[in-house]
Design an enzyme around this catalytic site. Structure first.
Site, PDB file in Angstrom:
ATOM      1  N   GLY A 277       0.803  -1.216   0.000  1.00 36.63           N
ATOM      2  CA  GLY A 277       0.000   0.000   0.000  1.00 36.63           C
ATOM      3  C   GLY A 277       0.836   1.266   0.000  1.00 36.63           C
ATOM      4  O   GLY A 277       2.025   1.241  -0.342  1.00 36.63           O
ATOM      5  N   ASP A 278       0.228   2.372   0.434  1.00 40.16           N
ATOM      6  CA  ASP A 278       0.941   3.648   0.360  1.00 40.16           C
ATOM      7  C   ASP A 278       2.134   3.691   1.300  1.00 40.16           C
ATOM      8  O   ASP A 278       3.184   4.243   0.959  1.00 40.16           O
ATOM      9  CB  ASP A 278      -0.025   4.808   0.642  1.00 40.16           C
ATOM     10  CG  ASP A 278      -0.643   4.739   2.033  1.00 40.16           C
ATOM     11  OD1 ASP A 278      -0.367   5.615   2.859  1.00 40.16           O
ATOM     12  OD2 ASP A 278      -1.428   3.802   2.286  1.00 40.16           O
ATOM     13  N   ASP A 308      -8.485  -1.301   1.110  1.00 43.49           N
ATOM     14  CA  ASP A 308      -9.368  -0.150   1.282  1.00 43.49           C
ATOM     15  C   ASP A 308      -9.526   0.674   0.013  1.00 43.49           C
ATOM     16  O   ASP A 308     -10.306   1.631   0.001  1.00 43.49           O
ATOM     17  CB  ASP A 308      -8.845   0.759   2.394  1.00 43.49           C
ATOM     18  CG  ASP A 308      -8.907   0.095   3.764  1.00 43.49           C
ATOM     19  OD1 ASP A 308      -9.676  -0.881   3.905  1.00 43.49           O
ATOM     20  OD2 ASP A 308      -8.200   0.547   4.677  1.00 43.49           O
ATOM     21  N   ARG A 463     -10.787 -10.302   2.752  1.00 40.25           N
ATOM     22  CA  ARG A 463      -9.460 -10.026   2.202  1.00 40.25           C
ATOM     23  C   ARG A 463      -8.620 -11.283   2.000  1.00 40.25           C
ATOM     24  O   ARG A 463      -7.568 -11.225   1.366  1.00 40.25           O
ATOM     25  CB  ARG A 463      -8.702  -9.052   3.110  1.00 40.25           C
ATOM     26  CG  ARG A 463      -8.152  -9.655   4.375  1.00 40.25           C
ATOM     27  CD  ARG A 463      -7.339  -8.632   5.151  1.00 40.25           C
ATOM     28  NE  ARG A 463      -6.500  -9.261   6.177  1.00 40.25           N
ATOM     29  CZ  ARG A 463      -5.609  -8.612   6.919  1.00 40.25           C
ATOM     30  NH1 ARG A 463      -5.448  -7.313   6.756  1.00 40.25           N
ATOM     31  NH2 ARG A 463      -4.890  -9.245   7.820  1.00 40.25           N
TER      32      ARG A 463
END
Length: 553
Positions: A277-278, A308, A463
């Site tokens: 992710g980020d 998300d 998930r």
């Protein structure tokens, strides 16, 4: 069809759309610029000459005829002067793009001497012995316009993303490439798909034979002696896409730049693929910067992964659609519980969504059975004119039951923010599901109404499943184009879908505005309200939410 002076607004709008479409086409295929350099591609009426048919004021009809006997399609031509009379000049100005600025990707070829071998477009031979060639090899002029929606007030310029795909010239000699792959952060549907396609692309598209390391357990796997890397081969990864999770394992934290660089140097890695992710991408960017600083000819590539869907700029992250689909089972179960537990049954489902409620919102829209959707971007009001509890009473009165979907990050304005953080630096979230259940029971009791509330938390179920068909295809495209970019010598970039086209994005640009959130006063939330019919509490505090948000989708 009317006469020449009877031009309806529909034709005018269509003409304006065609003008913009032409502009977008020219900009897409005429891109070449250097960093921070602005290039003018077209100006005013010199963009494209008007078609010959536009100089006449007569209706024309074209009929080619066909076996099915369909009615002929009619086309209407109008004079430019008549079109201008129907459209305000500002309507046309907003469609004009005078400058297109290419967001360049860091190129190892500008720092290191590359192999500079031609991409012969030869994939591995088929069973018949023939080689398969690419239909197109991309060059520096291939890009994708970022701002495709034009409206009054926008500046006459746009960003342009580098289009993803195989390049004509390769920075690395394919047969000598040694790569490493690592998965970081939480699980997400499609991780195994990405790993599998990275390996297959390296072996089959480029015939990389020097080895592909699988780093186990996230960033800590680079230096944890108990998690030795594994050698990935097409045979080893052949069936892993049918399973959820990641064959390499994952973890949060463990980032140590010196130990990671030491791993890359000791094993002579020249391509590093980091899936996360980020936060993971911020780490990937640091690795890329450090490699350049130390004079290491290593391509560092990110592949955005977030359950998300909050990595900015891209249309969506892989696994998101699968998670929304998996959440439908929980919502159906909640509805069954609500219907069958008499009287006044209510089912509450908590879904993932730390700072962005995309899963909750899209699951609500896909289901059509949800009566209340609560997300982090929109404040929760319990009682009063816009209260969600009176709304639930009304829905139960109308239907005999109700279903609630709540994102895990919702309600911090009621419960407060936690000071604790996990290994990735993410703050721990309050128990919104249990809080909401207790408030519903208390409110119904205060109204003198019996009530049964069933709480379902499928957070990790959505998930850990295998990717569905749509995400499987998306994962394959991401992995293949990540390899194409690395082979061309690009570094510190991530690959993603933008405007339904695969592009390369500079990692610093992506992480600068991530994580993104849903626009609480946008069209997506309007659609949710039309389904749930709940009071819109975004109106009262929308201004505060907007100023605190980095990016909206």
């Amino acid at each position: 069809m009317g006469g020449p002076n009877n031009i309806t607004p529909t034709y005018a709008a269509t003409a304006a759309s065609l003008i913009f479409l032409s502009a977008a086409t020219v900009a897409t295929f005429a891109l070449y610029t250097r960093k921070h350099k602005k290039t003018a591609f077209f100006r005013g009426s010199n963009l494209l000459p008007p078609p010959k048919s536009s100089t006449t004021c007569t209706d024309t009809a074209t009929s080619t005829g066909n076996a099915a006997g369909l009615a002929p399609i009619k086309y209407k031509s109008v004079k430019d002067c008549e079109l201008s009379a129907q459209l305000n000049i500002k309507d046309l100005e907003c469609a004009h793009i005078h400058q297109a600025n290419l967001l360049e990707i860091t190129d190892l070829g500008r720092t290191f001497k590359g192999a500079n071998v031609q991409n012969l477009s030869q994939m591995s031979s088929t069973t018949s012995g023939e080689s398969i060639a690419y239909n197109k090899l991309l060059g520096h002029q291939d890009g994708i316009i970022a701002d495709i929606v034009r409206r009054e007030g926008l500046p006459p310029e746009t960003k342009v993303y580098v289009r993803a795909g195989p390049r004509k010239e390769l920075h690395f000699e394919p047969e000598k490439v040694r790569a490493a792959i690592v998965t970081c952060g939480g699980l997400c549907p499609g991780l195994n798909n990405v790993i599998r396609e990275l390996v297959n692309s390296l072996f089959h598209l480029y015939r990389a034979q020097d080895g592909v390391y699988g780093v186990r357990g996230g960033f800590s796997g680079f230096h944890d002696e108990h998690r030795q890397p594994i050698m990935l081969t097409p045979a080893l990864v052949d069936q892993i896409h049918h399973e959820g999770g990641t064959i390499l394992g994952s973890s949060r934290g463990g980032f140590d730049i010196d130990k990671i660089i030491a791993f890359l140097e000791e094993r002579r890695i020249c391509q590093l693929y980091i899936i996360g992710g980020d936060g993971t991408h911020r780490g990937a960017n640091k690795i890329g910067e450090e490699c350049l600083k130390r004079g290491l000819n290593i391509a560092v590539v990110g592949i955005p992964k977030t359950i998300d869907n909050d990595v900015d700029l891209i249309d969506r992250s892989f696994g998101f659609q699968t998670s929304v689909e998996a959440a439908q089972a929980a919502i159906r179960c909640a509805k069954t519980e609500a219907i069958c537990n008499l009287p006044n049954g209510i089912g509450v489902v908590k879904l993932m969504g730390r700072s962005a409620g995309f899963i909750a919102v899209h699951a609500t829209l896909a289901s059509g059975d949800v009566d209340l959707c609560l997300v982090p971007e929109v404040p929760i009001v319990l009682e009063g004119e816009r209260g969600c509890l009176p709304h639930l009473v009304q829905r139960v009165h109308e239907k005999g039951h109700a279903v609630v979907v709540v994102a895990e990050g919702a309600g911090e304005e009621l419960l407060g923010e936690s000071g604790e953080k996990d290994a990735s630096g993410n703050k721990k979230l309050p128990a919104i599901g249990e809080f909401l259940k207790s408030k519903v029971l208390s409110y119904f009791k205060a109204q003198g109404l019996p009530c049964t509330v069933k709480y379902i938390d499928p957070s990790y179920m959505v998930r850990s499943v295998a990717a569905n068909a749509a995400d499987s295809i998306y994962c394959a495209l991401l992995a293949q184009n990540a390899v194409h970019g690395a082979m061309a010598g690009f570094t510190q970039f991530t690959v993603g879908l933008c405007n339904n086209r695969l592009v390369y994005l500079p990692i610093p640009l992506v992480v600068a505005t991530s994580p993104r959130i849903m626009d609480p006063v946008g069209r997506t939330w309007e659609r949710v309200l039309s389904v749930t019919r709940q009071p819109n509490t975004a109106i009262r505090l929308a201004k505060n939410k907007i100023t605190s948000a980095k990016t909206f989708l």
